[in-house]
Design a protein around this motif. Structure first.
Motif, mmCIF file in Angstrom:
data_model
loop_
_atom_site.group_PDB
_atom_site.id
_atom_site.type_symbol
_atom_site.label_atom_id
_atom_site.label_comp_id
_atom_site.label_asym_id
_atom_site.label_seq_id
_atom_site.Cartn_x
_atom_site.Cartn_y
_atom_site.Cartn_z
ATOM 1 N N ILE A 1 5.042 7.271 -4.810
ATOM 2 C CA ILE A 1 5.411 6.129 -3.971
ATOM 3 C C ILE A 1 5.771 6.705 -2.597
ATOM 4 N N GLU A 2 4.986 6.343 -1.591
ATOM 5 C CA GLU A 2 5.187 6.887 -0.249
ATOM 6 C C GLU A 2 5.848 5.839 0.639
ATOM 7 N N ALA A 3 7.113 6.052 0.933
ATOM 8 C CA ALA A 3 7.853 5.133 1.801
ATOM 9 C C ALA A 3 7.452 5.351 3.259
ATOM 10 N N PRO A 4 7.626 4.325 4.113
ATOM 11 C CA PRO A 4 7.216 4.469 5.519
ATOM 12 C C PRO A 4 8.086 5.434 6.315
ATOM 13 N N THR A 5 9.373 5.566 5.928
ATOM 14 C CA THR A 5 10.274 6.473 6.646
ATOM 15 C C THR A 5 11.217 7.122 5.639
ATOM 16 N N PRO A 6 11.797 8.261 5.991
ATOM 17 C CA PRO A 6 12.790 8.877 5.095
ATOM 18 C C PRO A 6 13.977 7.966 4.807
ATOM 19 N N GLU A 7 14.378 7.155 5.803
ATOM 20 C CA GLU A 7 15.508 6.254 5.605
ATOM 21 C C GLU A 7 15.214 5.228 4.511
ATOM 22 N N VAL B 1 6.709 9.876 -11.667
ATOM 23 C CA VAL B 1 6.664 9.176 -10.378
ATOM 24 C C VAL B 1 7.429 9.995 -9.343
ATOM 25 N N ALA B 2 6.779 10.319 -8.270
ATOM 26 C CA ALA B 2 7.427 11.015 -7.153
ATOM 27 C C ALA B 2 7.661 10.029 -6.015
ATOM 28 N N LEU B 3 8.794 10.175 -5.343
ATOM 29 C CA LEU B 3 9.134 9.314 -4.198
ATOM 30 C C LEU B 3 9.185 10.185 -2.950
ATOM 31 N N THR B 4 8.361 9.846 -1.978
ATOM 32 C CA THR B 4 8.305 10.638 -0.752
ATOM 33 C C THR B 4 8.268 9.696 0.443
ATOM 34 N N ALA B 5 8.233 10.281 1.618
ATOM 35 C CA ALA B 5 8.204 9.472 2.847
ATOM 36 C C ALA B 5 7.222 10.066 3.815
ATOM 37 N N HIS B 6 6.516 9.176 4.486
ATOM 38 C CA HIS B 6 5.592 9.594 5.542
ATOM 39 C C HIS B 6 6.314 9.423 6.873
ATOM 40 N N GLY B 7 6.924 10.483 7.348
ATOM 41 C CA GLY B 7 7.671 10.413 8.597
ATOM 42 C C GLY B 7 6.755 10.247 9.779
ATOM 43 N N PRO B 8 7.263 9.683 10.891
ATOM 44 C CA PRO B 8 6.444 9.533 12.097
ATOM 45 C C PRO B 8 6.033 10.882 12.657
ATOM 46 N N ALA B 9 4.828 10.932 13.189
ATOM 47 C CA ALA B 9 4.332 12.173 13.775
ATOM 48 C C ALA B 9 5.189 12.562 14.966
ATOM 49 N N GLU B 10 5.434 13.825 15.073
ATOM 50 C CA GLU B 10 6.239 14.306 16.185
ATOM 51 C C GLU B 10 5.514 14.058 17.493
ATOM 52 N N LYS B 11 6.202 13.408 18.397
ATOM 53 C CA LYS B 11 5.577 13.076 19.674
ATOM 54 C C LYS B 11 5.600 14.282 20.594
ATOM 55 N N PRO B 12 4.473 14.536 21.263
ATOM 56 C CA PRO B 12 4.481 15.638 22.217
ATOM 57 C C PRO B 12 5.400 15.336 23.387
ATOM 58 N N ASP C 1 0.837 -1.216 0.000
ATOM 59 C CA ASP C 1 0.000 0.000 0.000
ATOM 60 C C ASP C 1 0.868 1.261 0.000
ATOM 61 N N LEU C 2 1.808 1.321 -0.954
ATOM 62 C CA LEU C 2 2.724 2.459 -1.026
ATOM 63 C C LEU C 2 2.373 3.451 -2.128
ATOM 64 N N ILE C 3 1.361 3.159 -2.928
ATOM 65 C CA ILE C 3 1.004 4.022 -4.057
ATOM 66 C C ILE C 3 -0.037 5.043 -3.623
#
Length: 356
Positions: A43-49, A76-87, A27-29
């Motif tokens: 294409i949305e990767a789970p992390t920037p790494e 095609v664009a390649l991006t990353a969904h970084g983790p939400a900043e924790k309070p 489910d990366l598209i």
């Protein structure tokens, strides 16, 4: 003939990641669009790494879609969904002057509170507390263990836990767990080796917090590992908590019994019933020849219990395995050897007597 979304997804399903699953299966598209033969998607990767390693995968996806009939151009664009900043975690502080309360109380959900005390240090009270808690948990009881030895907390080491408790609001304390036991200790809040330099009111405030602000949950019994002696912590616990009773630990020699009698007198003065005595380090069994040696004398605690009409809950030998297990963070009662069986017998007696 124009290309369809289903055809593009079918093509992308043939582009696989190192684990063998495809871009579609992961489910990366994202944002797939088709306009006059021009295909765009992300294409949305789970992390920037991970995204930094997916360049070849993006190229493969672009190539396989461009080869479909009806496709004139692919973007095609390649991006990353970084983790939400924790309070930031709320500030949780232990200590301070105790708050007024109407009378003795007991944490919600806790059926019984048993104090484990001694008149002096060095008799193995904390070792008995941790192993008895584990033995009761193995017998099917819901057990909590509160390390109330503010100046010398040892349960974090003996129970093998070294984390700071969480707090959702800066007031409620979420306890830790190990070996089936729910745990709280001032030692979790401090760096190892850090001294607690507090006067009496700070001690009483800390004890009140660890009893009242910790989410203990539903417990059959909460064991409180008291500091040695007859000071502020003992006085606070006996007068501000609904104690079900106390257990006194002593070694057999006269000098230990002198101080154990003071602990017994303290509990009597504070109207706390003593449920029994435990004789620790009662003898030493030579591992080579099997001979028994009464290093600290023989039967002193048993005689004292008989004299006062108090049950002798058990006699525990001095044992190398017990020391090694405590230092390693896995209490000997968690195993299956003779010492585990000895603690299991004490736990069974408490359960059958309705004390745990």
């Amino acid at each position: 003939m124009s290309v369809t979304k289903a055809e593009i997804e079918a093509a992308l399903a043939r582009v696989t990641l190192p684990d063998g699953r495809s871009l579609i299966a992961h489910d990366l598209i994202r944002a797939l669009s088709i306009e006059a033969g021009a295909v765009r998607f992300v294409i949305e990767a789970p992390t920037p790494e991970v995204a930094r390693q997916m360049g070849p995968l993006r190229d493969a996806a672009e190539k396989i879609v461009s080869e479909l009939p009806g496709v004139s151009r692919v973007s095609v664009a390649l991006t990353a969904h970084g983790p939400a900043e924790k309070p930031a975690a709320p500030s949780l502080k232990i200590g301070g002057h105790p708050k007024p309360q109407d009378g003795p109380s007991r944490p919600a959900g806790v059926k019984r509170i048993l104090a484990i005390g001694s008149g002096k240090g060095g008799v193995g009270k904390s070792t008995v507390s941790s192993n008895l808690a584990v033995a009761l948990a193995r017998a099917g009881r819901k057990v909590g263990l509160l390390d109330a030895d503010i100046y010398g907390p040892s349960q974090p080491r003996m129970m093998g836990v070294n984390k700071r408790p969480a707090s959702p609001d800066g007031k409620t304390i979420i306890p830790l767990h190990a070996h089936g036991v729910t745990l709280m200790s001032i030692g979790f809040m401090l760096e190892e080796g850090k001294a607690v330099v507090w006067r009496g009111p700070m001690l009483m405030g800390a004890l009140q917090q660890m009893l009242g602000q910790v989410e203990w949950g539903e417990l059959d019994v909460l064991l409180v590992d008291l500091p040695p002696g007859t000071g502020d912590v003992q006085l606070t616990l006996c007068t501000k908590s609904e104690l079900s009773g106390a257990i006194v630990v002593s070694t057999p020699q006269d000098v230990a019994l002198i101080d154990a009698r003071k602990a017994l007198d303290m509990f009597s003065t504070l109207k706390t019933p003593v449920l029994g005595l435990i004789e620790n380090m009662s003898l030493f069994v030579c591992p080579d020849c099997g001979a028994e040696h009464q290093i600290f004398g023989q039967g002193g605690v048993a005689a004292e219990a008989q004299k006062l009409g108090i049950p002798l809950l058990g006699a525990l030998p001095i044992d190398l395995e017990t020391r090694l297990a405590g230092d390693s963070g896995t209490p000997v009662a968690a195993g299956d050897g003779p010492m585990a069986q000895a603690y299991a017998r004490i736990a069974d007696g408490l359960i059958k007597g309705g004390m745990a």
